[in-house]
Motif scaffolding. Structure first.
Motif: not given
Length: 135
Positions: A32, A35-36, A39, A82, A134
């Motif tokens: 991934v 920033e996703d 996180r 994502g 996501l």
């Protein structure tokens, strides 16, 4: 239990720098970016009390986060937009960057290093967490 059974199986971890490892042999990975990914790593660490299994982070480019899961566990499951599954199959091969445990490994680093019990990130938990964050 003797001390040998507590050692991390380091066969797939390079002694220095980093190397690409073929997915589907020792592990698969879910990548991934940005920033996703960070996180999601925060979330999965929180869900597992800080022991999610091995996670590799990249400091440049897409700033990817690689969640190492058991070999063969990424296929036959819906993953949200994502996420990128890194695995192997007929006419398909993926490679996962793996840093050494110590020394200069830039742009890669272990966010969570492998443990002596050789446990990987739990694929169902990762999948559910990724879907929650996501989708």
């Amino acid at each position: 239990m003797n001390t040998e059974s507590r050692q991390v199986n380091l066969d797939w971890i390079p002694a220095s720098g980093f190397q690409l490892r073929k997915a589907g042999v020792q592990f698969d990975a879910v990548r991934v970016d940005g920033e996703d990914g960070r996180r999601l790593a925060d979330f999965i660490e929180e869900l597992t009390d800080g022991e999610p299994g091995p996670i590799v982070i990249e400091s440049s480019g897409w700033r990817s986060v690689y969640f190492l899961v058991p070999a063969g566990s990424t296929s036959h499951r819906h993953w949200p937009r994502g996420t990128i599954r890194l695995n192997a199959g007929p006419c398909h091969v993926s490679y996962v960057p793996v840093p050494a445990l110590h020394g200069l490994t830039w742009p890669l680093a272990w966010r969570v290093p492998p443990t002596p019990d050789s446990r990987f990130v739990h694929p169902v938990l990762l999948n559910k967490a990724a879907c929650a964050l996501l989708e």
